[in-house]
Each structure stands twice: as C-alpha cells, then as structure tokens.
Design an enzyme around this catalytic site. Structure first.
Site, PDB file in Angstrom:
ATOM      1  N   ASP A 202      -2.515   6.560  -3.237  1.00  0.00           N
ATOM      2  CA  ASP A 202      -1.515   5.742  -2.767  1.00  0.00           C
ATOM      3  C   ASP A 202      -0.982   4.685  -3.748  1.00  0.00           C
ATOM      4  OD1 ASP A 202      -3.657   3.986  -2.159  1.00  0.00           O
ATOM      5  OD2 ASP A 202      -2.776   3.245  -0.321  1.00  0.00           O
TER       6      ASP A 202
ATOM      7  N   ASP B  43      -6.090   2.690  -3.163  1.00  0.00           N
ATOM      8  CA  ASP B  43      -7.282   2.789  -2.116  1.00  0.00           C
ATOM      9  C   ASP B  43      -7.341   3.987  -1.223  1.00  0.00           C
ATOM     10  OD1 ASP B  43      -5.133   1.895  -0.333  1.00  0.00           O
ATOM     11  OD2 ASP B  43      -6.046   0.369   0.468  1.00  0.00           O
ATOM     12  N   ARG B  44      -6.319   4.776  -1.157  1.00  0.00           N
ATOM     13  CA  ARG B  44      -6.356   5.958  -0.453  1.00  0.00           C
ATOM     14  C   ARG B  44      -6.479   7.197  -1.518  1.00  0.00           C
ATOM     15  NH1 ARG B  44      -2.115   6.166   4.500  1.00  0.00           N
ATOM     16  NH2 ARG B  44      -2.463   3.713   5.358  1.00  0.00           N
TER      17      ARG B  44
ATOM     18  N   SER C 174       0.838  -1.244  -0.005  1.00  0.00           N
ATOM     19  CA  SER C 174       0.105  -0.214  -0.168  1.00  0.00           C
ATOM     20  C   SER C 174       0.633   1.214   0.103  1.00  0.00           C
ATOM     21  CB  SER C 174      -0.906  -0.079   1.061  1.00  0.00           C
ATOM     22  OG  SER C 174      -1.848   1.161   1.207  1.00  0.00           O
TER      23      SER C 174
ATOM     24  N   LYS D 263     -11.489   0.362   0.659  1.00  0.00           N
ATOM     25  CA  LYS D 263     -11.682   1.725   0.503  1.00  0.00           C
ATOM     26  C   LYS D 263     -10.969   2.133  -0.802  1.00  0.00           C
ATOM     27  CE  LYS D 263      -7.196   2.816   2.977  1.00  0.00           C
ATOM     28  NZ  LYS D 263      -6.824   1.619   3.596  1.00  0.00           N
TER      29      LYS D 263
HETATM   30  C1  VG1 Z   1      -2.807   2.345   8.413  1.00  0.00           C
HETATM   31  C2  VG1 Z   1      -3.835   3.193   8.484  1.00  0.00           C
HETATM   32  C3  VG1 Z   1      -5.522   2.349   8.695  1.00  0.00           C
HETATM   33  C4  VG1 Z   1      -5.419   1.768   7.261  1.00  0.00           C
HETATM   34  C5  VG1 Z   1      -4.197   1.006   6.958  1.00  0.00           C
HETATM   35  C6  VG1 Z   1      -4.166   0.198   5.715  1.00  0.00           C
HETATM   36  O1  VG1 Z   1      -2.820   1.460   9.447  1.00  0.00           O
HETATM   37  O2  VG1 Z   1      -4.046   4.081   9.872  1.00  0.00           O
HETATM   38  O3  VG1 Z   1      -6.344   3.395   8.704  1.00  0.00           O
HETATM   39  O4  VG1 Z   1      -6.702   1.014   7.340  1.00  0.00           O
HETATM   40  O5  VG1 Z   1      -2.903   1.765   7.060  1.00  0.00           O
HETATM   41  O6  VG1 Z   1      -4.251   1.229   4.715  1.00  0.00           O
HETATM   42  P1  VG1 Z   1      -1.595   1.364  10.805  1.00  0.00           P
HETATM   43  O7  VG1 Z   1      -2.275   0.217  11.341  1.00  0.00           O
HETATM   44  O8  VG1 Z   1      -0.471   1.604  10.227  1.00  0.00           O
HETATM   45  O9  VG1 Z   1      -2.415   2.634  11.421  1.00  0.00           O
HETATM   46  V1  VG1 Z   1      -3.228   0.887   3.414  1.00  0.00           V
HETATM   47  O10 VG1 Z   1      -3.700   2.168   2.101  1.00  0.00           O
HETATM   48  O11 VG1 Z   1      -1.866   0.965   3.804  1.00  0.00           O
HETATM   49  O12 VG1 Z   1      -4.149  -0.598   2.836  1.00  0.00           O
HETATM   50 CO    CO Z   2      -3.498   1.721   0.417  1.00  0.00          CO
END
Ligand code: VG1
Ligand code: CO
Length: 543
Positions: free
Chosen positions: A277, A281-282, A113, A376
């Site tokens: 991203d 998804d972001r 991600s 997302k």
């Molecule tokens: C982070 C974000 C969380 C999101 C996750 C995956 O997790 O805070 O809100 O769902 O990334 O997003 P963490 O545990 O590092 O806080 V992605 O776009 O990296 O799949």
């Molecule tokens: Co992502």
C-alpha cells in the site's frame, strides 16, 4: 536563526483516528493546520527538548514541504537530532525500524497509508513511540486534548534543509541526519529470511510480480527483490513513488490492485504475486488463480513461521484484530500457542509484543507483521511467504489446500459501504447497539444468534480499556458478523461489515466465499437494517 512563537488558536477535528490524523491534503495545507498538530504532538509527549526523532513519509503530495515544517518546528522545540529519510521518504515499517535501531525518542510518519494521495486527496501525520509502534490511545488523547487549548507554536525562521543527499547537517542547534531510506531495512530483512534459499528458487525459474502501486515500496522492492534476491528487472511493477500514486488507489486488495489480479489470473501468470500500500505496511498475496485472504495469510504464516530463518525457535504467540477471522486461532490451538484478540489498529499489538507475549500479529485489512518492528510490514510478509515456499517447495495453491485440510477453512469477506452520511451511519450503529441484549436466541435467515456484544478490549499488559470497538453478532456453529465504522476515512462515514463462517468438511472447501457466506450476509443486513438506515443494498468494495 530565530525561533518564533506563532500565535494560533485551536482547530476543530484534530483527533487522531485508527492510525494518526488523516485529512484532505488541502486541509493540512491550510493556515496553522499542520503546525498546530505537530506542536500538540510535541506537547503530548512532554516536549521535544533534547530528544531524537525519526522523520519520513510515503512520498505523497505535500510530503516534502511538511517535512521541512516539521524539521523547523523540531529545532525550535529544542530537539537534539532528527534522522530523516532521503527526500523525506520512509516506509512505515522502515521508520519503525529506524526508531528502534537508533534507540530514538520516537518518530513522525507523514502518510495517509492506503488513502489516495494528491492535492485533492488525503494526507496524514502520526507519531510513533520509542518502541517503534503507533502511539497508544492514552498518548493520542493527550495530543488531542492539547489541540483544543493550543495558543501558540514554535517554529524556526530558516531556509529549507537539504535532505536530498545522505549525510549529516544541522538546523540551528539540531543535528539532521539524512539516511538512505532502504538500506537498514533491507539489512534487517536479510537477518530474518533465508535470502540464499529464495535466491536459488528465483534462479530456478520461480517468477514473481510485485506491484508497488506507485507508492513507497517501489525502491524497497527493487533493492530487495531485484537487486539482493536476483529477480529480473521488471519484477517490481509501478516501482517509482509518485506524489499522486499515478492516480492509483494504493490499497492492495483485489479491487484496487486489479492489474496484478489480471496478471495472476492470466494465462502466463507468475508463480507468486504481491502488492503493497501507500506507506508499505500492507500486503496482498496471490498465487496463479488463487487469492489468499489476509486472515488466511496470517494463519499460514503462523503455521509455517518456524521454517523461516529468523523464526526457527518458534513463536511466543499470535494476535489478531477482533474482526480478523479465527483461522489463526485454529493454528494457535493446534500448536499450543497463546492467542490474543485486540481492537482494529496496529497500536494495540505493541504491548503484547513488548511483553514478549506474541511474535506474529495480523489484521484482515491486509496487514501482517512480527516483533522485528512495531508496525505491520508489507514486504516482510512477502519475504516470509517466499521463504516458506522456498523451503516447502509447493505452490501457493498447494500450501492453501494443505492448510485448509489441516485446520479447516474460515470463509471470510469484508464489505465496505463508503461515504455514508455520518449521522445515518451513527444512527444505524446506535439502533444495533440498542438491540444487542435481545438478539441471543433469535433465528434470522435460518441462523440462531448465540451471542451479541459491543466489543471492549482490556489490555492484559497495562490494564487499559478501549470500548466500542465494533459490534459483533455470533451464530450457532461459529459463524459471525462484525460491524464497525472506519477510523481512517476523510469524507463521511465508511461502514465495514466483516463476515465469517467456519467450514470443516473438505468437500466444501472450493466454494466462492461470497456464496459460502450468503446466509450470514443476509442475516447481517436483516439484523442491522443496513438498507433502511443507509439506503445501501450493496457494498462499494468487497475484499
Ligand atoms: C483500517 C483498517 C485497520 C488498519 C488501519 C490502518 O482502519 O481496517 O485494520 O489498521 O486501516 O492501516 P479503519 O479504521 O479504516 O477500519 V493503514 O495501512 O491505513 O496505516
Ligand atoms: Co498502510
């Protein structure tokens, strides 16, 4: 072609985090590492025999090689068919859509991600369920349990499958369907949004800049925003996915998407800016000289969704992750909508959407989406905004001002403290947990604590309980802070401090969020003893 049972042994640390298993790419490339985990995915879901899966990833280094391994292992484990994006490319929301569209048994997404990519950066693998959503904890726990007892995995001895052209092929007895990564997803977007209205707005001179950050949304952005909506060539910036994302950190926030921020704060800023991203998804939404915080974006979308083509019937409800600001709650309250609070991570929204309790979901970490898929969805959010702007005929700044005037403004910020030594971070959280019961009633930097707890989620649909999902401290007047440790990092611990304060006086809506939140920041540092435990006074990244 022959199936081999390769003898292996358990590898430490293959525990999926917030969103799948993420490690340094070289770790994934190590002997048996990927293979062990993929076998445990199949074992954890009761085997692959006769099943159909979707496979794709965000194009980062090792993506294609990993895809070939996964294909050979799926065939060896008896899978009937794998639908794979051409060149093993699929954005996370597009993978979720393909899983649902083809009524498959789930999918494997190769992505870390927003983490940087490359041989010395990060790689990841996660499994999504037949509903298109990330595997819930019960399933990832079963996979993790298998990683601790695995003794062998199955793999086919075979040449690489040609996945560079769309079409049907086979690998031993398994069908391999290579699909265009973009087409079905773009078609889905056309059913949800009024492309004619957006096209007319663009034709009327509305200018967009979309920064794909050299990651997966490049081809999606070009097809949808440039080809189908008629925006001029060059609207999509950094549009070619690169194995190392061009050295960029593909996380759409003001720090990492600073080129877009410079464009949007410049003299000739376009009317609308957005970034996505690594895996698509972001999203980050920006107007000329106005940045929309993700929590506010969710609230604006909830308040205006009925203006977008696919949502005119209104929303069943909204959900947000616990650290996300309560801006969406204020909209839900006014509109009489059910509103849910879940732990961090999209996997917790799946049950609520499957049960038709919510239509929109969002996280403060630049994630918004709806029940069109079970992830997302960055481009979805961009198109939702564009549809709303096309109908309301207002600028981003006007929409925000109108929103705050109606609902008040939830000042919000997240401070990330990265690569802290894990034992120090753990000690800080333990010490804070130990103090929680004593905090209510105490006044710190002029703020009186009204409640403090260690957040536990009780899923209203399946009754499952997820504990230790973040410490929250709430002050009189509704201000609060939350502290939790990241579950997506690959080195040391990342501590996230989430800060929020509600402002209802319109004369105070124009403050800088950091200034508006200053007392809460000070109180959080004092209560959690951040500097004493970690030696850090300042965050590495502020969003
Ligand atoms: C982070 C974000 C969380 C999101 C996750 C995956 O997790 O805070 O809100 O769902 O990334 O997003 P963490 O545990 O590092 O806080 V992605 O776009 O990296 O799949
Ligand atoms: Co992502």
């Amino acid at each position: 072609m022959q199936v081999t049972d390769v003898v292996t042994q358990p590898i430490d640390g293959q525990k999926p985090g917030t969103s799948g298993l993420r490690k340094k790419t070289r770790v994934f490339m190590g002997p048996h590492y990927l293979e062990n985990f993929v076998q445990c995915i199949f074992d954890g879901i009761g085997g692959a025999a006769g099943k159909t899966f979707v496979l794709g990833g965000d194009g980062r280094f090792f993506n294609k090689r990993a895809a070939q391994v996964i294909l050979r292992m799926a065939a060896a484990n008896g899978a009937a068919r794998v639908i794979v994006g051409r060149d093993a490319l699929l954005s996370t929301p597009a993978a979720s859509h393909l899983i649902r569209l083809n009524k498959t048994d789930g999918g494997i997404i190769m992505s870390a991600s927003h983490n940087p990519g490359g041989e010395d950066e990060d790689f990841g693998v996660k499994f999504n369920m037949p509903n298109g959503g990330p595997a819930p904890e019960a399933v990832t726990n079963a996979m993790f349990a298998r990683t601790k007892e695995i003794t062998s995995y199955k793999i086919l001895e075979a040449q690489d499958v040609d996945i560079s052209t769309v079409g049907e092929t086979t690998l031993a007895d398994m069908k391999v369907s290579v699909v265009d990564p973009v087409a079905d997803y773009a078609d889905l977007m056309e059913t949800l949004f009024d492309f004619d209205a957006i096209r007319a707005m663009i034709a009327g001179g509305f200018r967009i800049s979309f920064d794909a950050m050299c990651a997966i949304t490049g081809p999606y952005g070009v097809e949808i925003i440039e080809n189908r909506l008629g925006a001029p060539k060059g609207t999509v910036v950094h549009g070619t996915p690169l194995p190392d994302f061009g050295g960029m950190h593909p996380d759409p926030n003001p720090t990492w998407a600073h080129e877009l921020m410079d464009t949007m704060n410049g003299p000739d800023a376009p009317d609308f800016g957005a970034a996505s991203d690594g895996d698509g998804d972001r999203n980050m939404i920006v107007g000329p000289r106005v940045y929309v915080s993700p929590s506010d974006s969710l609230a604006v979308l909830a308040a205006n969704a009925h203006l977008a083509k696919g949502y005119t019937a209104g929303l069943a409800g909204v959900a947000r992750s616990m650290p996300t600001s309560a801006a969406a709650d204020r909209v839900a309250e006014k509109l009489g909508l059910p509103c849910y609070e879940t732990p961090t991570g999209w996997k917790f929204f799946g049950n609520l959407m499957d049960d038709d309790r919510v239509t929109l979901c969002g996280e403060e970490s630049f994630g918004t989406g709806s029940n069109h898929v079970r992830e997302k969805d960055g481009l979805w959010a961009v198109l939702m905004w564009l549809n709303i702007l096309a109908v309301r005929k207002m600028s981003v700044a006007e929409v925000m001002a109108d929103h705050w005037a109606t609902y008040g403004r939830n000042y919000y910020s997240r401070h990330d403290f990265e690569a802290i030594e894990s034992d120090k971070a753990d000690a800080m959280i333990s010490a804070l947990r130990a103090r929680l019961a004593d905090l209510p009633g105490q006044t710190v930097h002029g703020l009186t604590v009204t409640a403090a707890d260690d957040y536990a989620y009780h899923d209203p649909v399946d009754g499952s309980v997820s504990e230790h999902q973040g410490v929250r401290v709430i002050f009189e007047g509704g201000a609060r802070f939350v502290i939790r440790l990241s579950g997506t990092g690959t080195s040391g611990a990342t501590m996230r401090l989430y800060l929020e304060a509600l402002e209802t006086d319109p004369t105070n809506f124009a403050q800088d969020p950091q200034a508006a939140l200053a007392p809460i920041i000070a109180a959080a540092h004092e209560i959690a003893q951040i500097s004493a435990h970690t030696g850090r006074d300042r965050p590495d990244v502020t969003t």
